[in-house]
Design a protein around this motif. Sequence first.
Motif, PDB file in Angstrom:
ATOM      1  N   ILE B 142     -75.642  35.164 -32.961  1.00 10.66           N
ATOM      2  CA  ILE B 142     -74.137  35.022 -33.979  1.00 10.66           C
ATOM      3  C   ILE B 142     -73.207  33.948 -32.986  1.00 10.66           C
ATOM      4  O   ILE B 142     -73.105  33.241 -34.569  1.00 10.66           O
ATOM      5  N   TYR B 144     -73.944  31.145 -31.627  1.00 14.09           N
ATOM      6  CA  TYR B 144     -74.306  30.055 -31.877  1.00 14.09           C
ATOM      7  C   TYR B 144     -74.635  29.147 -32.876  1.00 14.09           C
ATOM      8  O   TYR B 144     -74.260  28.149 -33.555  1.00 14.09           O
ATOM      9  N   GLY B 145     -74.060  30.587 -33.950  1.00 16.28           N
ATOM     10  CA  GLY B 145     -73.761  30.318 -35.545  1.00 16.28           C
ATOM     11  C   GLY B 145     -72.381  29.376 -35.860  1.00 16.28           C
ATOM     12  O   GLY B 145     -72.663  28.834 -36.538  1.00 16.28           O
ATOM     13  N   ILE B 146     -71.805  29.604 -35.180  1.00 17.73           N
ATOM     14  CA  ILE B 146     -70.473  29.284 -34.567  1.00 17.73           C
ATOM     15  C   ILE B 146     -70.029  27.958 -34.047  1.00 17.73           C
ATOM     16  O   ILE B 146     -70.476  27.948 -33.188  1.00 17.73           O
TER      17      ILE B 146
END
Lengths: 570, 302, 315
Positions: B142, B144-146
């Motif tokens: 998660i 990594y998604g930001i």
Amino acid sequence: MTRSRVSRFLAVAVGAICLVTACGPSNGGGGSELAADQTLRFNMQDDVTSLDPADVDAAVDITFLSEVFSGLYKFDNELKIVPDAADGMPQVSSDGKTWTFKLNKNVKFSNGDKVTAADWIWSWTRTLRRNHAYASNLYIITGAQDVANGAATTVSGLSAPDDYTLVAKLDAPAGYWLSQLAMPTAAEVLDRKVIEAAGEDKWTEQAATYIGTGPFKMTARTPKQSMDFEPVKDWWGGSTGALTKVHVDIGVDPAAAVQKFESGGYEIVGMANQAPGPDDVLRYKNDPTKSKLLNVYPGARTTAVGFNFVSGPFASKPGAKPGDPTNGASNTNDPGLAGRRAFSLAIDRKQLADIACAHAITCQPATGGPITIGFKGYLGENGDPWAKFDVAQAKQLLEQWDPSGTKRKGLEYRYNTSPGNDKRAQNLQAQWKQNLGVDVKLVPSDFPTLQADRKKKIVIIGRQSWGIDYDHPQDWFDNLFSCDQAKVGRGNDEAYCNPDMDKITADANTKPIDQALPEYVQAMKLLVNDVVWMTIDYGTQPYLTQSYVKGAGYNGLYDFSWLGIKILKH
Amino acid sequence: MAAIPSTIEASEEQLLAAEVGEHVTLGQDAWRRLRRNHVAVIGLGIICLFIVVALVSIVWTPYPTWQQALGPTYQGPTLTHPLGLDDYGRDILSRVMGGAGIALAVGVGASLIASCIGIVLGLLAGFYRGKVDMVISTVINISYGIPDLLIALIMVLLIGRGIQNIILAISVTAWLGMARLVRGQTFSIREREFVEAARTIGTPNSMILLRHILPNALGPIVVQATYLVPAAIIFEAFLSLLGLGVPPPSPSWGRMASEGYKALQIAPHIVLAPCIALSMTVLAFNWLGDGLRDAIDPRMRR
Amino acid sequence: MTRGTLIYAAQRLVLITVTAVVVSSIVFVGVHQLPGTALIHERDTNPATTAALMHYYHLDLPWPQQYWLWLTGVVLHGDLGESLVNRGLQITPLLIRETQVSATLGIAAVLITVIVGMSLGTLAAIRQNTWVDYTASTAAVVGYSVPSFVWAFLLILLTVGGFYRWTGGLIYEDIGWGKLEQIPVPALALGLPYAAIVARLTRASMLEVIRQDYVRTAWAKGLRSRVVILRHALRNALIPVISILGPLVTGIITGSVVIEFLFGIPGLGKEFVTSILSRDYNVVIGVFTFYAALVGFANLVVDLLYPVLDPRIRY
């Protein structure tokens, strides 16, 4: 050579010559013929906060309002008050409490609707009802505050004996009211039909419903990207000047704007309070050809350092509640006075202006009290005895204020970040350290945080600044330094409360400005003596104008009207 | 190193080793290879210079980094001020030195903290697997998604500026890469025989992690940590550029660059000095990191 | 599109949505703990008016309730609310417009990265150990060591100041957005560091292929075989590049924050910075949510590209 070879050779030769001599759009304007394209283009860094005259409170937004709307009066390019939608100056009764305005019968909205006295009453009532920042311009009218508080729906003091006469009864004589009416904000006339049809909060969103009586109207708007304006056909005021279009790019910062200006993308940089950065201004000043494009006008903003009068080591009455008197004949023992004076004397304002304002171009050292040069209430050069630079006396006062060395520890200077503020703050810190040996920590924050804390009266030393609304000292005293404003949540962030001074200014407020001015000056001297604000500089407004653009300028408060701007052939 | 042989087998081994050549450890082997990599050595040299300058700047700089109006503002390089003066009239050489100190603190600080967090979490996830791994991996995925810049910006908004806060804000996102790396390494190392052996003789898990797994993963960890330093320095420069870096009057290179950029056309020396310092330092760390990676890579063994 | 791929895509979409919601709630909570709001201005505002404004924006409700209102607004109407600073400005259409801008810039940057990077890497691999190789390799290391904003400075100086002065005003580059020719320069500044990384990867993987003996023989045979080899090697080199495409895209999205800021491009990154600086919380939350979704989608697209490029990979 063959013909094609010759022409090619010539083309190359011309190209080479051009490369060497830099032909192309030159900086010298030709003749006085008008250019075919009369579009004025400039930039804004941030989008407008609000385009509704009743809601507006930012200097940036005001620029556009003054072109799209009209008030009864306006400030002309020389800062004189002249009639706008009114017909002649108002008739004031002998007791100063009844003002009669005659309206210009030709005034109409850009959609053709006619304007009558009833429209003015409706517009002013609406402003009071919404009760934003500049609704206070109308508070002096009898019954106005009732509408503002929601206790009434109509203003008892306003009446219209006929379609083109407006009568206002005031609570007290107010010499400053004419100046307030001339401000292009709260007192402008709005089209009731359009607003009621489009919706109170929605009418500013569409160009079609954004209707006023001014010489220009908005034709397009993409939020955070651009705005377009065009002159109104058959404007009641006569000619709308030479411009055929005004285009505003939003979201362009000053450095980028200057670059675009240099490549001919903008006609002017600096309009709508969007000054070019000090480094660019300096570059223009130092370049012989470029300096002709630079104009620096005295601006209407003062920057200062404010000291807290009720808490902290500079307080004159430590522990007092904000709103209690802190100064006056009764308070002879002011424990913070020596400290405030010391800190003020320790700053060489010339050095600060030199460093923070590109060799004192974008601001000037402030030695004449809070009110800016050129405006009423300015004390004159060196009129502020505590604004001079005197390290020896500063050190002496410092020891007097803080013999044990405890008060000077842990001080924090609070300010809101912007390139100009950062420079001033860093120089203040460096000078206090060098001249007094005091370490003041810099605490930058964004504007809302600073403002919230200032209103709570918990900022001990903080950046202060005020942009003049109109040329009248009342704008300063009643908003920044009165006991009434010293309460928590109001604008006197220092919580300075001097009942004697308030008495003088209250009396001055009732008189016309010529009689009132000496009293205001007297009050200002009291203020300056107590070092409520350590004034550091007066702003200036630099503009970059292309050589082929004529008629643009700044009168100290606002840009010159778009009516007078024209673009020559270039 | 000749030690007294304790068994016959050991002495035979030693004879063999004496014939074959010096017995080298992994570290010595890697160091030797690193030494041969010229570019990495240059990088190491620059970094040493950088560290020395940073340490010296704590106690001495030619002029105080905060003192203004030492001369006319924007002045170019002169004998007394070899790198010139900035737009406040401050000595740029002193400020570049001070900037080295800040860069060192931010770079090494963030790298250390991020590495510690990443190593611990990576080890746990890779070793214990199952639910522990699932939780940690989900968090990593998660996060990594930001984009990390956004997290840092929000953090700076929430906890304020100041050098410790900046280091914290950078570490908060930087640990992800390290955690993933260590997790992967742990996965493969735990399958090796000596780990099996240690387990069968009843070594507690913590000992296994510390004594067996961690040392074997150390190579890639060191490489990653080396790469983290310039990443953190650049990150701080980004923040300074947006106005949210280390607060004034700290002479962080990023801050100096953003202040100097505005004066680019009248006084290019102001922005050049920190940009060159910044680029050289990052370059040096990258060269060193590359060199370390090549030195440690078992595939390169011939 | 196999069934497996569809399932995988669906799973990822769920993950993206969850991430976006989690992220936005964290930001929401965090931001509402801060003192002061964007509703504060310089002039003394009447408390009654401020109260009315707070009520209009639901700021006077307890924050869990505010969050619920916001969440239902987003999920049911796609409405992210109204800006606190610029009154009357609806956030969703604003962000959609700005995302298109950022996406255009981002795609241009990715194209530059891949094309420039792979060309440079291939060149260096073919001419291994010649001055071409050394220059290209050093250029690559310098390329990703020098931060992208320094490249931006240099490019701006070159294209805006330089071109204009050297050609006497005949050519100039307006930095900003709206014209097609304004895209390459910021895309270049954004993509250069990553192009350098791609170049190194390409070079390394191409060398692995080219150095093998049978390839060397075939290479020596002449032009026809060379072309075939190059194609084969390039295909191989694509794999590591694709593997870093995910972090690359994320990196470009991040880098765009600074680049948009410097070039004055009205995209999502610039909006994020300005909204944080002006405390426009509604916009901050909206931008953050968009960003989380954007990065998620970008990574999903990249991951869906894998099976297309390498048929061995299947979901």
